[in-house]
Design a protein around this motif. Structure first.
Motif, mmCIF file in Angstrom:
data_model
loop_
_atom_site.group_PDB
_atom_site.id
_atom_site.type_symbol
_atom_site.label_atom_id
_atom_site.label_comp_id
_atom_site.label_asym_id
_atom_site.label_seq_id
_atom_site.Cartn_x
_atom_site.Cartn_y
_atom_site.Cartn_z
ATOM 1 N N ALA A 84 -9.991 31.153 -40.919
ATOM 2 C CA ALA A 84 -9.666 31.746 -39.614
ATOM 3 C C ALA A 84 -8.504 31.038 -38.922
ATOM 4 O O ALA A 84 -7.806 31.650 -38.117
ATOM 5 C CB ALA A 84 -10.897 31.732 -38.709
ATOM 6 N N VAL A 85 -8.312 29.770 -39.223
ATOM 7 C CA VAL A 85 -7.266 29.024 -38.512
ATOM 8 C C VAL A 85 -6.039 28.777 -39.389
ATOM 9 O O VAL A 85 -5.122 28.053 -39.002
ATOM 10 C CB VAL A 85 -7.804 27.665 -37.990
ATOM 11 N N ALA A 86 -6.030 29.344 -40.588
ATOM 12 C CA ALA A 86 -4.938 29.075 -41.525
ATOM 13 C C ALA A 86 -3.767 30.034 -41.315
ATOM 14 O O ALA A 86 -3.867 31.013 -40.596
ATOM 15 C CB ALA A 86 -5.462 29.189 -42.952
ATOM 16 N N SER A 87 -2.667 29.710 -41.988
ATOM 17 C CA SER A 87 -1.467 30.552 -41.926
ATOM 18 C C SER A 87 -1.183 31.153 -43.302
ATOM 19 O O SER A 87 -1.760 30.722 -44.311
ATOM 20 C CB SER A 87 -0.256 29.715 -41.511
ATOM 21 N N ALA A 88 -0.254 32.094 -43.314
ATOM 22 C CA ALA A 88 0.037 32.819 -44.555
ATOM 23 C C ALA A 88 0.483 31.894 -45.681
ATOM 24 O O ALA A 88 0.188 32.126 -46.852
ATOM 25 C CB ALA A 88 1.113 33.869 -44.294
ATOM 26 N N ASP A 89 1.180 30.804 -45.349
ATOM 27 C CA ASP A 89 1.709 29.890 -46.368
ATOM 28 C C ASP A 89 0.664 28.963 -46.977
ATOM 29 O O ASP A 89 0.931 28.274 -47.957
ATOM 30 C CB ASP A 89 2.794 29.005 -45.742
ATOM 31 N N ALA A 168 3.249 24.463 -45.579
ATOM 32 C CA ALA A 168 1.889 24.768 -46.040
ATOM 33 C C ALA A 168 0.911 23.627 -45.767
ATOM 34 O O ALA A 168 1.273 22.449 -45.755
ATOM 35 C CB ALA A 168 1.923 25.056 -47.539
ATOM 36 N N VAL A 169 -0.333 24.027 -45.574
ATOM 37 C CA VAL A 169 -1.468 23.098 -45.530
ATOM 38 C C VAL A 169 -2.417 23.563 -46.630
ATOM 39 O O VAL A 169 -2.511 24.762 -46.908
ATOM 40 C CB VAL A 169 -2.148 23.153 -44.139
ATOM 41 N N GLY A 170 -3.112 22.618 -47.268
ATOM 42 C CA GLY A 170 -4.042 22.990 -48.341
ATOM 43 C C GLY A 170 -5.493 22.843 -47.914
ATOM 44 O O GLY A 170 -5.831 21.977 -47.096
ATOM 45 N N PHE A 171 -6.327 23.709 -48.484
ATOM 46 C CA PHE A 171 -7.772 23.632 -48.256
ATOM 47 C C PHE A 171 -8.431 23.565 -49.626
ATOM 48 O O PHE A 171 -8.407 24.546 -50.381
ATOM 49 C CB PHE A 171 -8.272 24.866 -47.500
#
Ligand SMILES: Cc1ncc(C[n+]2csc(CCOP(=O)(O)OP(=O)(O)O)c2C)c(N)n1
Length: 352
Positions: A84-89, A168-171
Motif C-alpha cells: 500500500a505504501v510502495a511506488s511503481a519502481d 527503488a526500494v525493495g521488500f
C-alpha cells in the motif's frame, strides 16, 4: 512497535491500538493519516486474498489444483500494508503465503486462479509450479522454493535500478524459519554494508512447518538480530494493517531518500497447516483460538467501526461484493485454455 539498533523510533506519535479518532471534516484520520477510501482499499485486498484462498482450499481437496496450497490466513495484513505504501519502481519478493503482495501490486484474481489451475494465459503460462509466480512488470519476482534465495535477488535488483536513476526500494519477505538460512544472512549483511534500501520483512508466524520459534532461534527476539548487522530493527504487530502501514510508510519515506537496509519483524500467526495437506495437529488449539481474536480482517473491521469510518453493514456489503468478484474470476479462469502440448518448448530456452 519498537526499534532496536542506533536508530530512533519511527512514527513515535502514532496511536498504539484502540479506537481511532476520526475527523469527518477533512476525510482524513488525524492519527493514522488514512482516508476512509484508503482504509477500505486495505480491507478489500485482505478480503480478496482470504476469499481466493478459501476457494483454493476447496479446489485442492477436489484434486483440481496443480500443486499444493499454502495459505496466508492470518498474515494478510503484511503484504497489504507493505504494498500500500510502495511506488511503481519498487521490487518485491513474496513467499508462498503472500498473496496480498500479488493483489496489492495489481495482479487480478482471475490471473491467480489461472495460475493455480495451470492455464495457458496465467502468469507462468501453465509452465511453472502453481506457487512459483510473479510478474516483473509489477515489480514482483517469482518465488522459488529455496527459502532465502530471493533476498539477494531483491537486493541486487534494487541496486541495479538505483544505478539507472530509479529510486527503488525493495521488500524482501521471509518466514521465521527462513531467517536460519545462509542466504538470509548474506543478503542482510550485504544490503547493510552497501546501504541498499531493502526492507527485510520477517513474517514471524511462530512455526516453520512443525518447528516452533523455540527450536528455530536462540535470541530472545528475531528483531535483536538487527544489531549484529548494524541496521535498524523494527518489531511490529503484523495483524494490525493500519498500524503496520503507518510504520512502513515512515520507513519507506526515510530509506528512499537516505538509503539503508532495515529488518522489519512482523509478529503474526499461521492460522492453517503448513499447506492444506497438513492438519497442524502440533499447534496448540488454544494458541490458534487466541490468535483468531487478532485476525487482521477482524482487527481492521473493528477499528473502522469503532472510528465510525464504516458501519458493519457497509463492511459486510464489501465482503459480499468481493465474494461475487472472486466467483466470477474463478468461473472465467475455468473457461480459460490449458497450454497446448505443441508449445511445450516455448519459453524454455533463450532464442539466440
Ligand atoms: C533452503 C530451504 N530449506 C528447507 C526448505 C523446506 N521448507 C519449505 S517451507 C519450510 C518451512 C518454512 O518456514 P518459514 O520460513 O517460517 O515460513 P512459513 O512456512 O512459516 O511461512 C521448509 C523448512 C526449503 N524450501 N528451502
Amino acid at each position: 512497535m519498537y526499534s532496536v539498533g542506533c536508530f530512533p523510533l519511527v512514527n513515535r506519535g502514532l496511536p498504539r491500538g484502540g479506537a481511532l479518532a476520526y475527523s469527518p471534516r477533512d476525510g482524513m484520520n488525524p492519527q493514522t493519516d488514512i482516508t476512509k477510501d484508503a482504509a477500505l482499499a486495505l480491507l478489500r485486498v485482505m478480503l480478496l486474498a482470504r476469499r481466493i484462498e478459501e476457494r483454493l482450499i476447496r479446489l485442492y481437496h477436489q484434486g483440481r489444483i496443480f500443486g499444493g496450497v499454502y495459505c496466508g490466513f492470518g498474515q494478510e495484513a503484511i503484504g497489504t500494508a507493505t504494498t500500500a505504501v510502495a511506488s511503481a519502481d519498487d521490487l518485491f519478493a513474496p513467499c508462498i503465503r503472500d498473496m496480498t503482495v500479488h493483489l496489492g501490486r495489481g495482479t487480478p484474481p482471475r490471473d491467480i486462479f489461472r495460475q493455480f489451475l495451470g492455464r495457458a494465459n496465467g502468469p507462468t503460462r501453465g509452465r511453472d509450479g502453481n506457487i512459483h509466480y510473479g510478474e516483473l512488470h509489477r515489480g514482483v519476482f517469482a518465488f522459488i522454493s529455496h527459502l532465502g534465495a530471493m533476498l539477494p535477488v531483491v537486493t541486487g535488483g534494487v541496486m541495479a535500478r538505483r544505478r539507472l536513476g530509479r529510486p527503488a526500494v525493495g521488500f524482501a519477505y521471509i518466514g521465521d524459519g527462513g531467517t536460519s538460512t545462509g542466504d538470509f544472512h548474506e543478503a542482510v549483511n550485504f544490503a547493510a554494508v552497501f546501504e541498499v534500501p531493502v526492507i527485510f520483512v520477517v513474517e514471524n508466524n511462530q512455526f516453520a512447518y512443525s518447528t516452533p520459534n523455540a527450536h528455530q532461534f536462540r535470541c530472545k527476539d528475531l528483531v535483536d538480530r538487527a544489531v549484529g548487522y548494524g541496521i535498524q530493527g523494527v518489531k511490529a504487530d503484523g495483524n494490525d494493517v493500519l498500524e503496520l502501514r503507518a510504520t512502513v510508510a515512515a520507513l519507506v519515506e526515510e530509506i528512499r531518500e537516505k538509503p539503508r537496509a532495515v529488518l522489519l519483524v512482523c509478529e503474526t500467526m499461521r492460522m492453517r497447516g503448513h499447506g492444506e495437506h497438513d492438519d497442524a495437529s502440533y499447534v496448540p488449539r488454544e494458541l490458534l483460538a487466541a490468535w483468531e481474536q487478532r485476525c487482521p480482517i477482524r482487527v481492521l473491521r473493528e477499528k473502522l467501526v469503532a472510528a465510525t469510518l464504516a458501519s458493519e453493514a457497509e463492511l459486510d456489503a464489501l465482503d459480499t461484493a468481493v465474494q461475487a468478484e472472486i466467483n466470477e474470476a474463478f468461473q472465467q479462469a475455468l473457461g480459460d485454455p490449458a497450454p497446448s502440448p505443441s508449445t511445450l518448448m516455448e519459453g524454455v530456452y533463450a532464442v539466440g
